[in-house]
Design a protein around this motif. Structure first.
Motif: not given
Length: 281
Positions: A5-8, A38-42, A162-172
């Protein structure tokens, strides 16, 4: 089983008057990890100056914090209530400097302002006016969030984190409706006496309940009010039991271990806010 997982790193920034909110931010970060990491790898790592900085000489204290902690942070969550904080030599406060440094680095910042009631005598007028000015400037430069109590802060931050993590730190692309929702636990069932005592205690400046035994009898006191108004044994037992009930449900804590002075816990404040939200207008 282990996973990659990537650490934020999430910087928690605030003046000293919002300790409950700081605790909630840390709790929700851990809850996010338990559900999504685990699912997001973050993996989200909460960081703050008091836990992640170390003694160092040769520069301004805030500059050292910026270098040791802030520079490596990926997301910043800032919370304000009645204070802006102390000047740093470069900015109006340490929190303001952290926000501005973080923004200049092109990193996302989530800024929250509490509108919870406060006793006028407990507010530093200079600090409050400086905070209002800073809040107005933030409104002109982006989106901020306001909340009325700890329960509302928790509910808003769950969704917005959740919105901020998805918007800024996930590609899909992710449909937020498909994500598990962290819902508040049901309000514990407590007696009417325990409820009344808790609500009064959360209005006390220090969140303190005193249960004292003297030659004159028992006193259960908070926010300037003695709940045992007579020597009637039944009334005394009712309010003593209310204290024990709040203690058993982790809404107050006995820090001295003497059973005399109790402090409202984070859980207690959250439950009190939710009880008020349920009350008819």
């Amino acid at each position: 089983m282990s996973y990659t997982a990537n650490v934020i790193k999430v910087m928690i920034a605030s003046p000293v008057d919002v300790p409950q909110e700081r605790r909630i931010v840390r709790e929700l970060i851990h809850e996010w990890n338990a559900i999504h990491s685990e699912d997001r790898g973050i993996v989200l790592m909460p960081v703050c100056w008091e836990t992640h900085s170390s003694p160092e000489m040769g520069d301004r204290p805030q500059a050292i914090v910026n270098r040791q902690v802030l520079s490596d942070s990926d997301l910043l969550i800032a919370v304000f209530w009645t204070r802006l904080g102390s000047p740093t030599g470069e900015a109006q406060s340490g929190t303001v400097e952290e926000i501005e440094e973080h923004r200049r680095a092109g990193k996302p910042a989530m800024i929250y302002f509490s509108s919870a009631p406060v006793l006028p005598d407990s507010v530093d007028s200079g600090q409050y006016q400086a905070l209002k000015t800073f809040k107005d400037s933030c409104r002109k430069r982006g989106l901020i969030e306001e909340y009325e109590n700890l329960s509302q802060f928790r509910e808003k931050l769950v969704r917005q984190l959740a919105q901020t993590i998805i918007r800024n730190f996930t590609a899909d692309e992710v449909n937020l409706a498909d994500l598990p929702v962290i819902r508040p636990d049901p309000i514990p069932s407590i007696s009417s006496a325990a409820r009344e005592l808790l609500l009064e205690a959360t209005q006390d400046t220090n969140g303190v309940i005193m249960r004292l035994q003297t030659h004159g009898g028992t006193s259960v006191v908070t926010h300037g009010r003695n709940f045992v108004s007579s020597s009637d044994a039944r009334e005394t037992a009712r309010w003593r039991s209310a204290v024990d009930e709040l203690y058993r449900q982790d809404m107050i804590e006995d820090r001295t271990g003497k059973g005399e002075v109790f402090f409202v816990t984070d859980q207690g404040y959250i439950i009190a806010d939710r009880l008020r939200d349920q009350s008819p207008a």
